[in-house]
Design a protein around this motif. Structure first.
Motif, PDB file in Angstrom:
ATOM      1  N   ALA A   1       0.831  -1.200   0.000  1.00  0.00           N
ATOM      2  CA  ALA A   1       0.000   0.000   0.000  1.00  0.00           C
ATOM      3  C   ALA A   1       0.870   1.257   0.000  1.00  0.00           C
ATOM      4  CB  ALA A   1      -0.928  -0.002   1.213  1.00  0.00           C
ATOM      5  N   THR A   2       0.259   2.383  -0.328  1.00  0.00           N
ATOM      6  CA  THR A   2       0.980   3.655  -0.390  1.00  0.00           C
ATOM      7  C   THR A   2       0.549   4.572   0.754  1.00  0.00           C
ATOM      8  OG1 THR A   2      -0.678   4.488  -1.936  1.00  0.00           O
ATOM      9  CG2 THR A   2       1.330   3.538  -2.869  1.00  0.00           C
ATOM     10  N   ARG A   3       0.324   3.988   1.919  1.00  0.00           N
ATOM     11  CA  ARG A   3      -0.032   4.757   3.110  1.00  0.00           C
ATOM     12  C   ARG A   3       1.001   4.493   4.201  1.00  0.00           C
ATOM     13  NH1 ARG A   3      -4.076   0.725   2.503  1.00  0.00           N
ATOM     14  NH2 ARG A   3      -3.541  -1.108   3.742  1.00  0.00           N
ATOM     15  N   ASP A   4       0.937   5.278   5.258  1.00  0.00           N
ATOM     16  CA  ASP A   4       1.837   5.060   6.385  1.00  0.00           C
ATOM     17  C   ASP A   4       1.562   3.714   7.052  1.00  0.00           C
ATOM     18  OD1 ASP A   4       2.834   7.588   5.933  1.00  0.00           O
ATOM     19  OD2 ASP A   4       1.773   8.525   7.608  1.00  0.00           O
ATOM     20  N   GLY A   5       2.615   3.120   7.592  1.00  0.00           N
ATOM     21  CA  GLY A   5       2.475   1.926   8.415  1.00  0.00           C
ATOM     22  C   GLY A   5       2.858   2.263   9.852  1.00  0.00           C
ATOM     23  N   TYR A   6       2.630   1.311  10.756  1.00  0.00           N
ATOM     24  CA  TYR A   6       2.856   1.578  12.176  1.00  0.00           C
ATOM     25  C   TYR A   6       3.494   0.371  12.856  1.00  0.00           C
ATOM     26  CZ  TYR A   6      -0.287   5.393  11.121  1.00  0.00           C
ATOM     27  OH  TYR A   6      -0.847   6.506  10.537  1.00  0.00           O
ATOM     28  N   VAL A   7       4.432   0.656  13.736  1.00  0.00           N
ATOM     29  CA  VAL A   7       5.039  -0.379  14.570  1.00  0.00           C
ATOM     30  C   VAL A   7       4.770  -0.012  16.022  1.00  0.00           C
ATOM     31  CG1 VAL A   7       7.193  -1.447  15.336  1.00  0.00           C
ATOM     32  CG2 VAL A   7       6.824  -0.980  12.899  1.00  0.00           C
ATOM     33  N   TYR A   8       4.275  -0.991  16.779  1.00  0.00           N
ATOM     34  CA  TYR A   8       3.978  -0.779  18.195  1.00  0.00           C
ATOM     35  C   TYR A   8       4.918  -1.611  19.051  1.00  0.00           C
ATOM     36  CZ  TYR A   8      -0.001   1.697  16.477  1.00  0.00           C
ATOM     37  OH  TYR A   8      -0.767   2.617  15.823  1.00  0.00           O
ATOM     38  N   VAL A   9       5.389  -1.000  20.125  1.00  0.00           N
ATOM     39  CA  VAL A   9       6.255  -1.666  21.086  1.00  0.00           C
ATOM     40  C   VAL A   9       5.500  -1.732  22.402  1.00  0.00           C
ATOM     41  CG1 VAL A   9       8.498  -1.659  22.225  1.00  0.00           C
ATOM     42  CG2 VAL A   9       8.268  -0.701  19.922  1.00  0.00           C
ATOM     43  N   PHE A  10       5.439  -2.909  22.972  1.00  0.00           N
ATOM     44  CA  PHE A  10       4.716  -3.136  24.225  1.00  0.00           C
ATOM     45  C   PHE A  10       5.693  -3.654  25.271  1.00  0.00           C
ATOM     46  CE2 PHE A  10       1.144  -5.914  26.274  1.00  0.00           C
ATOM     47  CZ  PHE A  10       1.082  -5.055  27.362  1.00  0.00           C
ATOM     48  N   GLU A  11       5.933  -2.848  26.306  1.00  0.00           N
ATOM     49  CA  GLU A  11       6.765  -3.266  27.427  1.00  0.00           C
ATOM     50  C   GLU A  11       5.886  -4.085  28.370  1.00  0.00           C
ATOM     51  OE1 GLU A  11       8.128   0.345  29.170  1.00  0.00           O
ATOM     52  OE2 GLU A  11       8.447   1.253  27.204  1.00  0.00           O
ATOM     53  N   THR A  12       6.098  -5.373  28.422  1.00  0.00           N
ATOM     54  CA  THR A  12       5.108  -6.270  29.023  1.00  0.00           C
ATOM     55  C   THR A  12       5.390  -6.666  30.464  1.00  0.00           C
ATOM     56  OG1 THR A  12       6.248  -8.286  28.306  1.00  0.00           O
ATOM     57  CG2 THR A  12       4.696  -7.291  26.751  1.00  0.00           C
TER      58      THR A  12
END
Length: 275
Positions: free
Chosen positions: A144-155
């Motif tokens: 796709a030609t949209r922004d992507g996202y990465v999430y970090v979870f401190e568990t």
């Protein structure tokens, strides 16, 4: 243990952990605002810096939407309490797929949930990985030609090492757990899960990031649309691709289709055939 007692035990443990770590976060000035992810080495350096403080740390890549960290079963209508429907579908999955399921999956509800999630059934599990490169791949891989996202979870306060001793349909709070390395994809993707629940008080499945005790420990990176293709090439040079993450013939096909797409971009002026 009854649900009320379990909730009390959980709240006590999480409150203590959250108070301690909130002080630590303020003292160390860890960023909680979305950050642009344009340089792979800078991202990995930041992750390494965080990883020295918190463990286990989980990652999730999303290419189609921002936030809304909900499991598949809750995305159609978060207000719908799917508990009994989920249990009925899992029984049907267990009956119809018995020849393909391990003894553990047939005998244990959480292992059955993991197997169902693996094969595409919408469940109350949300996929995570312990490898940041895997998460970045999934944030970029759909073309796709949209922004992507990465999430970090401190568990740390939310990791449940005894998840397999508990009823996955009765957790009073979201918990993270590591499944047995029971199939090639989970091994290749370093898979983890969070298990979610419908809250009667809220009348819905709340997204993970909306929990006040959880939100301070979720961090977001934004992958600009113009960097997605080049980041995918960098990931492939480091051995992260459809071929490595899906170690089967389907993964080989997806990997080769991605090469085809790079060589022959789709012409928007022509109709598409899905045959």
């Amino acid at each position: 243990m009854c649900l009320a007692a379990l909730a009390l035990r959980w709240r006590s443990r999480v409150t203590s952990n959250v108070r301690r770590r909130r002080q630590h976060l303020c003292a160390k000035g860890i960023e909680s605002m979305p950050q642009p992810l344009e340089a792979l080495d800078a991202f990995l350096a930041r992750v390494a810096e965080m990883d020295r403080k918190y463990e286990p740390m989980l990652f999730r890549g999303q290419s189609a939407r921002r936030g809304n960290l909900l499991p598949g079963v809750a995305r159609r209508d978060p207000s719908h309490d799917t508990l009994e429907l989920e249990k009925a579908l899992l029984r049907e999955f267990q009956l119809l797929g018995a020849q393909h399921l391990s003894h553990a999956a047939r005998d244990h509800s959480l292992e059955l949930l993991v197997a169902a999630q693996h094969y595409g059934l919408e469940t109350r599990l949300l996929d995570w990985t312990s490898d940041p490169l895997v998460a970045l791949f999934f944030a970029c891989c759909d073309g796709a030609t949209r922004d992507g996202y990465v999430y970090v979870f401190e568990t740390n306060g939310f990791f449940e090492p005894k998840a397999y001793d508990m009823d996955p349909f009765s957790h009073p709070m979201p918990v993270a757990f590591r499944p047995p390395r029971s199939n090639a994809r989970i091994i290749a993707q370093q898979g983890w899960f969070t298990v979610h629940t419908h809250y009667e008080q809220e009348g819905r499945f709340p997204p993970l990031e909306e929990f006040p005790d959880v939100n301070p420990f979720i961090h977001e990176w934004v992958v600009p649309a113009h960097r997605r293709s080049s980041l995918l090439l960098e990931l492939e040079s480091r051995g992260v691709s459809y071929h490595s993450l899906f170690p089967d013939l389907q993964g080989v096909s997806w990997h080769l289709n991605a090469k085809l797409q790079r060589q022959v971009p789709r012409n928007p002026g022509h109709g598409r055939s899905d045959a």
